[in-house]
Scaffold this active site. Structure first.
Site, PDB file in Angstrom:
ATOM      1  CB  SER A 107       2.797  30.603  25.229  1.00  0.00           C
ATOM      2  OG  SER A 107       1.703  30.445  26.122  1.00  0.00           O
ATOM      3  N   GLY A 145       1.495  23.420  25.765  1.00  0.00           N
ATOM      4  CA  GLY A 145       0.486  22.611  25.096  1.00  0.00           C
ATOM      5  C   GLY A 145       0.331  21.184  25.570  1.00  0.00           C
ATOM      6  CE1 TYR A 204      -3.641  29.556  61.034  1.00  0.00           C
ATOM      7  CE2 TYR A 204      -2.070  29.231  59.253  1.00  0.00           C
ATOM      8  CZ  TYR A 204      -3.235  28.895  59.901  1.00  0.00           C
ATOM      9  OH  TYR A 204      -4.012  27.891  59.409  1.00  0.00           O
ATOM     10  CG  ASP A 235      -5.331  36.100  57.725  1.00  0.00           C
ATOM     11  OD1 ASP A 235      -5.129  37.061  58.493  1.00  0.00           O
ATOM     12  OD2 ASP A 235      -6.115  35.168  57.986  1.00  0.00           O
ATOM     13  CG  HIS A 262      -3.953  36.989  30.517  1.00  0.00           C
ATOM     14  ND1 HIS A 262      -2.609  37.160  30.286  1.00  0.00           N
ATOM     15  CD2 HIS A 262      -4.177  35.656  30.381  1.00  0.00           C
ATOM     16  CE1 HIS A 262      -2.058  35.990  30.002  1.00  0.00           C
ATOM     17  NE2 HIS A 262      -2.983  35.066  30.058  1.00  0.00           N
ATOM     18  CG  HIS A 309      -0.863  32.320  33.721  1.00  0.00           C
ATOM     19  ND1 HIS A 309      -1.768  33.312  34.056  1.00  0.00           N
ATOM     20  CD2 HIS A 309      -1.138  31.985  32.429  1.00  0.00           C
ATOM     21  CE1 HIS A 309      -2.533  33.575  33.016  1.00  0.00           C
ATOM     22  NE2 HIS A 309      -2.183  32.775  32.020  1.00  0.00           N
ATOM     23  CG  HIS A 318      -6.509  31.488  31.777  1.00  0.00           C
ATOM     24  ND1 HIS A 318      -6.343  30.836  30.581  1.00  0.00           N
ATOM     25  CD2 HIS A 318      -5.486  32.370  31.864  1.00  0.00           C
ATOM     26  CE1 HIS A 318      -5.269  31.300  29.959  1.00  0.00           C
ATOM     27  NE2 HIS A 318      -4.729  32.230  30.730  1.00  0.00           N
TER      28      HIS A 318
END
Length: 215
Positions: free
Chosen positions: A70, A41, A209, A115, A155, A90, A92
């Site tokens: 969370s 938060g 590379y 790649d 999600h 993570h 969104h």
């Protein structure tokens, strides 16, 4: 690791992968059964190395003044079951999450995907936030895939890497190709890359590379 993880959150903002307080980066502490993760938060402009929290691989708070993210249980599950992973991210992010909302993997139709991801970006199962179901779904989905990214259905995106920076890179690249492939499909059918060419592109990018040490 606190300093590294704190700084990498600014990259999520820089590349437009997060809104408000959603999203997180974590990093395994080398040689320890511990990882550093964003507190729950807190806005990105409030994050400092000191505000990062340290958890064990069961997701228990070990050190820090704030409650952990969370998503901590999911990160912990990944670290427990994938010892080669040193960072988890993570987000969104808009285009990748749109594919997740459709429950659809992103087909490998760009050399940049071959790649970085070694094939399609797979779709993982629906899982509720708070427990380790997300981590379990990611680990199960990645069996048989070279992708460092999974689209968790309904999600968003979870990515892994040998380091937290590598996991952030995977999140940036995932959103980039998700956007491009989405636009391509508005124009018509996309053309898959043959598996043998995917293998060759992946091998070149992963092993040739860039700059190599002369030592």
């Amino acid at each position: 690791m606190r300093k590294t993880v704190s700084a990498l959150h600014s990259e999520l903002v820089r590349y437009g992968l997060v809104a408000w307080t959603a999203g997180n980066v974590s990093g395994r502490i080398p040689g320890e059964d511990l990882f550093v993760i964003k507190p729950s938060g807190l806005s990105y402009d409030e994050l400092t190395p000191e505000s990062m929290v340290v958890c064990d691989l069961d997701g228990n708070l070990v050190e820090g003044s704030f409650e952990p993210s969370s998503d901590t249980a999911a990160h912990a599950y990944i670290y427990r079951h994938l010892p080669e992973v040193g960072g988890v991210v993570h987000t969104h992010s808009t285009y990748a999450s749109a594919w997740a909302a459709r429950g659809e993997s992103i087909p490998c139709v760009l050399t940049a995907m071959a790649d970085e991801f070694g094939g399609e970006i797979p779709i993982g199962p629906f899982a509720l936030i708070g427990g380790d179901d997300i981590g379990r779904g990611l680990v199960d989905t990645l069996k048989g895939h070279r992708s460092p990214a999974v689209l968790m259905r309904n999600h968003g995106v979870f990515t892994i890497g040998a380091t937290p920076k590598a996991a952030v890179k995977a999140a940036v690249m995932c959103e980039d190709v998700a956007r491009t492939v989405h636009i391509a499909r508005q124009l018509g059918d996309v053309i898959p890359i043959e598996e043998k060419h995917i293998d060759a592109l992946y091998d070149r990018y992963q092993n040739v590379y860039g700059q190599r040490s002369t030592k």
